[in-house]
Each structure stands twice: as C-alpha cells, then as structure tokens.
Design a protein around this motif. Sequence first.
Motif, PDB file in Angstrom:
ATOM      1  N   ASN A 203     -32.717 -20.586 113.170  1.00  0.00           N
ATOM      2  CA  ASN A 203     -31.618 -20.036 112.386  1.00  0.00           C
ATOM      3  C   ASN A 203     -30.330 -19.764 113.173  1.00  0.00           C
ATOM      4  N   GLU A 207     -20.668 -21.814 114.819  1.00  0.00           N
ATOM      5  CA  GLU A 207     -19.968 -22.522 113.755  1.00  0.00           C
ATOM      6  C   GLU A 207     -18.461 -22.310 113.868  1.00  0.00           C
ATOM      7  N   GLY A 379     -23.077 -17.176 105.570  1.00  0.00           N
ATOM      8  CA  GLY A 379     -23.665 -17.676 104.323  1.00  0.00           C
ATOM      9  C   GLY A 379     -24.646 -18.803 104.576  1.00  0.00           C
ATOM     10  N   SER A 385     -18.825 -17.973 104.398  1.00  0.00           N
ATOM     11  CA  SER A 385     -19.259 -16.773 105.104  1.00  0.00           C
ATOM     12  C   SER A 385     -18.177 -15.730 104.835  1.00  0.00           C
ATOM     13  N   HIS A 404     -26.664  -8.741 105.647  1.00  0.00           N
ATOM     14  CA  HIS A 404     -26.418  -9.445 106.910  1.00  0.00           C
ATOM     15  C   HIS A 404     -26.286 -10.950 106.723  1.00  0.00           C
ATOM     16  N   ALA A 406     -26.890 -14.407 103.484  1.00  0.00           N
ATOM     17  CA  ALA A 406     -27.228 -14.730 102.107  1.00  0.00           C
ATOM     18  C   ALA A 406     -28.695 -14.384 101.870  1.00  0.00           C
ATOM     19  N   GLY A 407     -29.500 -14.556 102.902  1.00  0.00           N
ATOM     20  CA  GLY A 407     -30.932 -14.290 102.789  1.00  0.00           C
ATOM     21  C   GLY A 407     -31.670 -15.491 102.225  1.00  0.00           C
ATOM     22  N   ASN A 479     -20.717 -27.276 113.193  1.00  0.00           N
ATOM     23  CA  ASN A 479     -21.794 -26.326 113.445  1.00  0.00           C
ATOM     24  C   ASN A 479     -22.797 -26.945 114.420  1.00  0.00           C
ATOM     25  N   LYS A 481     -26.666 -26.175 116.333  1.00  0.00           N
ATOM     26  CA  LYS A 481     -27.849 -25.312 116.316  1.00  0.00           C
ATOM     27  C   LYS A 481     -28.983 -25.954 117.097  1.00  0.00           C
TER      28      LYS A 481
HETATM   29  P1  5GP Z   1     -31.029 -14.397 109.964  1.00  0.00           P
HETATM   30  O1  5GP Z   1     -30.497 -13.511 111.000  1.00  0.00           O
HETATM   31  O2  5GP Z   1     -31.743 -13.629 108.898  1.00  0.00           O
HETATM   32  O3  5GP Z   1     -31.842 -15.535 110.459  1.00  0.00           O
HETATM   33  O4  5GP Z   1     -29.786 -15.133 109.318  1.00  0.00           O
HETATM   34  C1  5GP Z   1     -28.649 -14.478 108.867  1.00  0.00           C
HETATM   35  C2  5GP Z   1     -27.965 -15.293 107.818  1.00  0.00           C
HETATM   36  O5  5GP Z   1     -27.258 -16.381 108.389  1.00  0.00           O
HETATM   37  C3  5GP Z   1     -28.861 -15.974 106.804  1.00  0.00           C
HETATM   38  O6  5GP Z   1     -29.291 -15.071 105.817  1.00  0.00           O
HETATM   39  C4  5GP Z   1     -27.951 -17.051 106.242  1.00  0.00           C
HETATM   40  O7  5GP Z   1     -27.264 -16.572 105.112  1.00  0.00           O
HETATM   41  C5  5GP Z   1     -26.957 -17.304 107.357  1.00  0.00           C
HETATM   42  N1  5GP Z   1     -27.015 -18.662 107.932  1.00  0.00           N
HETATM   43  C6  5GP Z   1     -28.100 -19.356 108.338  1.00  0.00           C
HETATM   44  N2  5GP Z   1     -27.744 -20.553 108.864  1.00  0.00           N
HETATM   45  C7  5GP Z   1     -26.387 -20.608 108.811  1.00  0.00           C
HETATM   46  C8  5GP Z   1     -25.401 -21.569 109.236  1.00  0.00           C
HETATM   47  O8  5GP Z   1     -25.687 -22.625 109.772  1.00  0.00           O
HETATM   48  N3  5GP Z   1     -24.085 -21.242 109.014  1.00  0.00           N
HETATM   49  C9  5GP Z   1     -23.701 -20.073 108.429  1.00  0.00           C
HETATM   50  N4  5GP Z   1     -22.398 -19.822 108.266  1.00  0.00           N
HETATM   51  N5  5GP Z   1     -24.611 -19.156 108.027  1.00  0.00           N
HETATM   52  C10 5GP Z   1     -25.920 -19.412 108.215  1.00  0.00           C
END
Ligand code: 5GP
Length: 482
Positions: A203, A207, A379, A385, A404, A406-407, A479, A481
């Motif tokens: 995750n 970006e 987001g 976002s 924190h 979108a979930g 982005n 990752k």
């Molecule tokens: P978490 O910390 O729970 O893994 O992620 C936090 C949030 O980051 C997720 O709920 C999702 O909304 C957001 N997210 C996940 N991948 C991406 C991404 O590649 N780009 C953006 N802008 N948001 C992301």
Amino acid sequence: DGITLHKVRDYVWEIPQDESEGMRAPARVLASETLLDEISDDMSLQQLKNATHLPGIQKYALAMPDAHQGYGFPVGGVGATDAENGCISPGAVGFDINCGVRMMKTNLRYEDVRGREEELVEALFENVPTGLGAGGIFEGSVADVNRILQGGVEWALAEDWAVPEDLAHCEDEGKRPDAEPSKVPEEAKQRGRKQVGSLGSGNHFLEVQRVTDVFREDVAREFGLVEDQVVVLIHCGSRGLGHQTCQDYVRDIEKRHSGFVDQLPDRDLAAAPAGSQLAEDYYGAMCACINFAWVNRQLIMHRTRQVFEDVFDRDWEAMEMDLLYDVAHNIAKKEVHEVNGKEKELFVHRKGATRAFPAGRPELPAAYRDVGQPVIIPGSMGAGSYVLRGGENSLSETFGSTAHGAGRTMSRTQAKQDYWGGDVQTDLREQQHVYVKAQSGATIAEEAPGVYKDVDEVVRVSDALGIGDKVARTFPVCNIKG
Ligand code: 5GP
Ligand code: MN
Ligand code: MN
C-alpha cells in the motif's frame, strides 16, 4: 449480523453499551448510509464492539467513515483509554507503527510536468528504494538506528537530510521525546538498519499530484495551496522495525498479562494494563518507532527534492519544495482531552485515523495554530486525495481525529482475482493520464482504485461533521510503489 446500530443524528450511529456482554462503553460509527453499508460488510463492527471491552475506554470506541476490518481493532478506528487506570493496546496502533503521510509542496504548475510524466516517474523509481529488500537511502549501524530512534528528524537535520523548516512542519516536530530506543527489540533494529529511507511494499507509495480544487480559499492560502499546483504525497511507515516491535510486544503481553488479555473478546486486541512495566516499555518503544518512521519519510522527501532538481534542472529551494505537513495515522499518544467536563490524560489510539486538531491546540506548530492543522487523506492512484484542516468539532466528537484514507472495500486476495496489474496500469495511463510504476504487478492489482471506498464521500462526511474541513483536492500525476 446481530449488531444493531441506532442513529444518533446525521452521520452518527451508535452501538449501545450492553454491560452484561462486558462492553465498557458504547461504540460509534461516523458514516453516511452508503459508507455504513460498506463498513457493515466485513468484521469492522464486531471489532469496534470488541474494542469497547478495553479497560479504561473513554466515552465511546469510534469508527471513522473509511473504516474496514484490521487485526483485532478496525483500521479507521479511534479508542481513547485512561492513561493512568486503563490500558494500551498494540493491536489498536497497528503493526506499521507511524504509518503516515506527508505532503510536500512545489511552485511548479501542472503544465510544467505534463508531457514529462514518464521521465519523472522513471527518475523517482530509480532513486527511491521501493519493494521488499530494496535497501534504504541510508544504511548504517545499530548505533545509527539508536540515534534515529532517539532523535527523530533532529537526527536527520544534524546529518544534513533536513532543513529546520522540515521539523517545524511535522507532527510533534518529528520527535517524540518519550522514545526509549533501549526498549526496541534488537532484531527490529537489525531489520531497520538497511531500511532508512525506503517505501516498502504494498500500500505504500510516492505520488506526484496536482491540485484540482480549492474549497476554502482562506485556509488554502495559509497552507500555500493553489489550483494546478504540483505537490508530492509520500505514504510509508516504520518498515520491518515497527512490525517486529509490534509483534514482539503483542507476544510478551499475551504471555505476561494473560489474565488481563483473557478478559478481552479477541486476543488480537492484546492490551497491557496502564502503569505496568510492559505498558511503559511498549510506549517507549512505540515512540522510538514513530521517530524512525518520520526519518524514513524525511529521507524519501529529501531524495525526491534531488530527483526534481535533476529532472527540472533547478534548485529545490527555487522550486519551493517545502513540507506542508506530516501526519501519523497508526499511533497511540498521551494527550489531554476533556471527558465529562474534566481534563484527563488519555492514550489516544489512532489506527488508520489521523489527528485533526483545530486551531488553538498547543500541540500545533506556530504556522497552523490559528487555522487548524493540515490533515492529509489519500484516496487512490485513480481518484482524488484531500487536504483538510482539523475541525472545531473533532475534540468533542473524536478525540481530535478523522479518517486516514478512502479505506478498502475489497481484500487483497479478492483484488488479485478481480484485477490484473498490467491492465490497471494501462487504463490509468490511457484513461486518466496517471503514470504508475511498481516493482510488482500484483501490488498494482491489490491497490487498484476499485478496491477502495469513495474518498469524496469519506471526506464529505468528515466535513459535514465538522471534524475535518475540506481545504483542497488533488489528483495523481505519477505514482511509484513496491
Ligand atoms: P493504509 O495506510 O490504510 O494502507 O492506506 C491509506 C489510504 O491510502 C487508503 O485507505 C487509500 O485510500 C489510500 N491509497 C492507497 N493507495 C494509494 C495510491 O496509490 N495513491 C493515493 N493517492 N492513495 C492511495
Ligand atoms: Mn503502512
Ligand atoms: Mn498507512
């Protein structure tokens, strides 16, 4: 199934306290009908209900609008416990201690990067370590790790990885003074040694984004955000170091406080009684891991400045690549809050939840004390976002917290069945003009925009409740990752 919620008012739902079941407080879910349906689809409500069994829990256990199931305690969960007579729960902090996000501004416009996305994403991917076992921007000895654990971003400043303004624009100025490096397990330090300045896998991401909307002009001006501006969002945490620390403490707590843990409906909630040696040790270790994560994000930001210097052939200072703010979203902190008219010291657990302090809180840096802190809500790589500011109601409603992200709505396993990374990547590029580069196609599938809830809806609820107010919206440009 079997969990009844009643509506308190718009966007506020309550699971009433049933003392015969061992609940020590009611629970609340902050959501619209649509989001509540999604939240009800997995184990989140049961986990939230279980959290009300934590000794010393105050007011109510809370689920933010982005909530989904986690390990023991829901992601998007907030639980405040009495710091003197309650408990502290590593499961309610999360394995990735101080996972969080920071946003760096630039004075570049979207037209400055448009057409150069590929070059930029390649340069970032080349220079910022991503994925498992990629090493770090800085690799040092255990003694270095101890200095990082103790000093946080002050270490980075002393080693020329930061400028003083970076500290002023980080939650807690990038340093938790309660850190106790000696309480972090040796194995965790060994894992952390080669991961300082690395995104990790899954995750986590870096970006480049552009600002698409400004909702509160006055606050956006204070934050230095305008439409079409290019910004950079960095999401990562404390890597193997935090994970190992959490794991070891959960195991020790289950062993040494088995009677205490046995009272809880789920062993994964494992909590240590406040005041016990293990509670103190975990708190000191966790604070040290928090410092490590801040340094991690700082080094990645520093490296990003260098990449922009190379790509755009200008100094980063000339591009005004300044940190807007860095917020933690997996953390427990001693904070003073008003409960039943009395000020009380609490452990505020925010797991997949962001501190959202309004104007006036003494913890805020001078730059934001009169407007409220920036709250950063990613987001997905195919959606917006948000930057919010801490809302006036957050202190009375959520112990100063909001969502924190979108979930998730879909598990990683399901995502890999429903999506193919290569297709997601092509669609993003061709349909949304977003350039994604990852170590693994599986990661892109697991993080496909479709696995997440509607971030606009999550933020709409936060804004309507007055816990986090919409300031600006961004959209991805490129982005990287793991
Ligand atoms: P978490 O910390 O729970 O893994 O992620 C936090 C949030 O980051 C997720 O709920 C999702 O909304 C957001 N997210 C996940 N991948 C991406 C991404 O590649 N780009 C953006 N802008 N948001 C992301
Ligand atoms: Mn994380
Ligand atoms: Mn995170």
